[in-house]
Design an enzyme around this catalytic site. Structure first.
Site, PDB file in Angstrom:
ATOM      1  N   GLU A   1       0.842  -1.389   0.048  1.00 21.31           N
ATOM      2  CA  GLU A   1       0.028  -0.022  -0.045  1.00 21.31           C
ATOM      3  C   GLU A   1       0.898   1.158   0.041  1.00 21.31           C
ATOM      4  O   GLU A   1       0.545   2.229  -0.821  1.00 21.31           O
ATOM      5  CB  GLU A   1      -0.990  -0.061   1.189  1.00 21.31           C
TER       6      GLU A   1
ATOM      7  N   ARG B   1      -8.916   3.926  -7.702  1.00 21.99           N
ATOM      8  CA  ARG B   1      -8.499   3.736  -6.133  1.00 21.99           C
ATOM      9  C   ARG B   1      -9.453   3.410  -5.435  1.00 21.99           C
ATOM     10  O   ARG B   1     -10.486   4.060  -5.550  1.00 21.99           O
ATOM     11  CB  ARG B   1      -7.768   4.841  -5.774  1.00 21.99           C
TER      12      ARG B   1
ATOM     13  N   ASN C   1       1.227   3.954  -3.115  1.00 21.91           N
ATOM     14  CA  ASN C   1       0.962   5.371  -2.779  1.00 21.91           C
ATOM     15  C   ASN C   1       1.995   5.982  -3.317  1.00 21.91           C
ATOM     16  O   ASN C   1       1.743   7.088  -4.020  1.00 21.91           O
ATOM     17  CB  ASN C   1       0.535   5.696  -1.160  1.00 21.91           C
TER      18      ASN C   1
HETATM   19  N1  LIG Z   1       2.702   9.015  -0.843  1.00 21.82           N
HETATM   20  C1  LIG Z   1       1.735   9.750  -0.957  1.00 21.82           C
HETATM   21  N2  LIG Z   1       1.731  11.061  -1.500  1.00 21.82           N
HETATM   22  C2  LIG Z   1       1.069  11.667  -1.952  1.00 21.82           C
HETATM   23  N3  LIG Z   1      -0.262  11.595  -1.450  1.00 21.82           N
HETATM   24  C3  LIG Z   1      -0.664  10.291  -0.670  1.00 21.82           C
HETATM   25  C4  LIG Z   1       0.342   9.447  -0.581  1.00 21.82           C
HETATM   26  N4  LIG Z   1      -0.173   8.299   0.127  1.00 21.82           N
HETATM   27  C5  LIG Z   1      -1.296   8.720   0.251  1.00 21.82           C
HETATM   28  N5  LIG Z   1      -1.677   9.943  -0.228  1.00 21.82           N
HETATM   29  C6  LIG Z   1      -3.003  10.710  -0.331  1.00 21.82           C
HETATM   30  O1  LIG Z   1      -4.040   9.749   0.611  1.00 21.82           O
HETATM   31  C7  LIG Z   1      -5.134   9.315  -0.180  1.00 21.82           C
HETATM   32  C8  LIG Z   1      -5.691   8.017   0.599  1.00 21.82           C
HETATM   33  O2  LIG Z   1      -4.525   7.177   0.221  1.00 21.82           O
HETATM   34  P1  LIG Z   1      -5.075   5.567   0.563  1.00 21.82           P
HETATM   35  O3  LIG Z   1      -5.793   5.514   1.753  1.00 21.82           O
HETATM   36  O4  LIG Z   1      -3.845   4.756   0.254  1.00 21.82           O
HETATM   37  O5  LIG Z   1      -6.230   5.338  -0.865  1.00 21.82           O
HETATM   38  P2  LIG Z   1      -5.943   5.265  -2.347  1.00 21.82           P
HETATM   39  O6  LIG Z   1      -4.564   4.798  -2.741  1.00 21.82           O
HETATM   40  O7  LIG Z   1      -6.812   4.224  -2.882  1.00 21.82           O
HETATM   41  O8  LIG Z   1      -6.055   6.494  -2.985  1.00 21.82           O
HETATM   42  C9  LIG Z   1      -4.557   9.013  -1.538  1.00 21.82           C
HETATM   43  O9  LIG Z   1      -5.724   9.297  -2.266  1.00 21.82           O
HETATM   44  C10 LIG Z   1      -3.741  10.445  -1.951  1.00 21.82           C
HETATM   45  O10 LIG Z   1      -4.424  11.407  -2.057  1.00 21.82           O
END
Ligand SMILES: Nc1ncnc2c1ncn2[C@@H]1O[C@H](COP(=O)(O)OP(=O)(O)O)[C@@H](O)[C@H]1O
Ligand SMILES: Nc1ncnc2c1ncn2[C@@H]1O[C@H](COP(=O)(O)OP(=O)(O)O)[C@@H](O)[C@H]1O
Lengths: 152, 114, 152, 114
Positions: free
Chosen positions: C55, C113, C59
């Protein structure tokens, strides 16, 4: 943009560092094998790569750092169906590389070393280059062709 | 890495399982030596059936046991060496001094007959 | 000096870097799992770790670098039966971390996502800390207890 | 990651094999959509029997296919979800909208009966 279809993994790389402890030898093999998997190697090629990496990492741990603690660095990159693997340590280095490369030569018979590590590496990869500075460290570069060259 | 050993008619049979690398060898060398001492270094069979990976540290282990067993007038045989390990054995020239058998039974018979 | 018996892997670490390409997601999982193996985790714990790492790396690739190219860095260390994993990118960062942590929230519904990545990470590890600087990058630190504490 | 699909009585059955992560999902989404188009989005069964690993990208794939199938009045069912994936399914709340069946046959029957 699906890189898989046009040029699998071209330009991809990985770098891995860990302390010179024998329990990290399997980590090194597994990580290199997982990276090399992108070139779709045969089981035999994978075994050869893992063996060569295991030899180089073991040498860094036993000979480079003489079982003391230091850092081992591995970097891998893919080039037109070949994998290049560099294993480095900042250990004691090798005085006489030609001597070291002789089959059955080992400076540590007391540790039951067979002296076959460099010979095995040589025979399991396509290219093997050793750079070493006594007192400063050793850098072993291996290159092995795995997959047919893809059209770009 | 784990080893499982048994003594059959005075022959120490050691089955090794997992990755036979420098890390594993450091840990099992003493264990095998201890059992050799207990059985008088008469005869040792090393089984490679369950070895998933081996590098030159495994060759060192074999050569070291070859030395300690023969010094005591005993015998060593290897068995069930799979395809991936074959090349390592051939490359090393170890086959010139130790014999490899298809089965554990054949290896045990060979060291007993000596 | 057999570290295995007295304090398994205490103080051990590994660092891994690779470009933000989806084909490296499995490398990240496999390397962390191989490293964590030193704590003798159950299969369930291993699956949880691999999932959490997957995950975080996904991300970094999708959200951090928005499918462009940058470097993802992972570092792992072992402390008294626990593993600490840090996944970092130098990507766009997160504006509102509280919003990002909400179950089902995603800034990229267009990529299908699910918005469950951070929720899954939270539930599969014991501690999850997120540091992020918009425009500069994100650092996710996870800690998971694996093995009983050993006497030193 | 590989998929194997077949059409049984108008039901598209897709068996996925390997690691169902973001990398895999990007590659198989279009393939499944293409086959859905060919079969008129009537009924889709996704089999998880040979999935070794799955993360939230797999959840996104399921939800995405749920959307495209139901938009066309079709039905989706999942089957053979192993123990390691169970918790992911439960956590995500996906079980509230899609049913999971023990066997492929049961899943096929369910989407046909609708
Ligand atoms: N490494 C990252 N860099 C930038 N934004 C991030 C990062 N990790 C998470 N996010 C933000 O947090 C939100 C939620 O992440 P997550 O719960 O993993 O759901 P998803 O990957 O399905 O969108 C993402 O949609 C993004 O906007
Ligand atoms: N990384 C290294 N640092 C210092 N010396 C090395 C290194 N690698 C190899 N050597 C030297 O080269 C010799 C031969 O290496 P090798 O063929 O792998 O056999 P072995 O490890 O069994 O001794 C070693 O005994 C050692 O003296």
């Amino acid at each position: 943009m699906d890189r898989d279809k046009s040029m699998p993994a071209a330009g991809n790389y990985m770098r891995l560092q860990f302390p010179s402890r024998s329990e990290n030898e399997s980590l090194a093999r597994v990580a290199v094998a997982a990276f090399a998997a992108q070139l779709d190697p045969t089981l035999e090629q994978l075994t050869e790569l893992k063996t060569a990496v295991s030899e180089a990492v073991t040498n860094a741990i036993i000979h480079g750092y003489e079982d003391g603690e230091g850092e081992v660095r591995i970097s891998c990159s893919l080039h037109e169906g070949a994998i290049e693997i560099v294993v480095e340590d900042d250990g004691r280095g090798i005085e006489d590389i030609d001597l070291a490369r002789q089959p059955m030569y080992t400076s540590r018979p007391d540790l039951e070393r067979s002296g076959m590590g460099l010979t095995i590496m040589e025979s399991f990869v396509d290219e093997l280059a050793i750079d070493s500075a006594p007192g400063r460290g050793t850098r072993v570069r291996m290159r092995k062709h795995i997959a047919p060259v893809m059209a770009q | 890495m784990a080893i499982e050993s048994s003594v059959l008619d005075g022959v120490l049979v050691v089955r090794m399982r997992g990755d036979l690398d420098h890390h594993a060898v450091e840990r099992i060398r003493d264990e095998i030596e201890r059992e050799l001492r207990a059985t008088g270094y008469r005869a040792l069979v090393l089984s490679f059936r369950d070895i998933d990976f081996m590098d030159s540290s495994g060759l060192g282990l074999i050569l070291g046991r070859y030395r300690s067993v023969t010094q005591h007038g005993g015998r060593l045989a290897l068995c069930e060496v799979g395809e991936p390990l074959r090349r390592l054995f051939e490359l090393s020239g170890i086959l010139k001094i130790v014999s490899v058998y298809e089965s554990e039974e054949a290896a045990i018979r060979a060291v007993k007959e000596a």
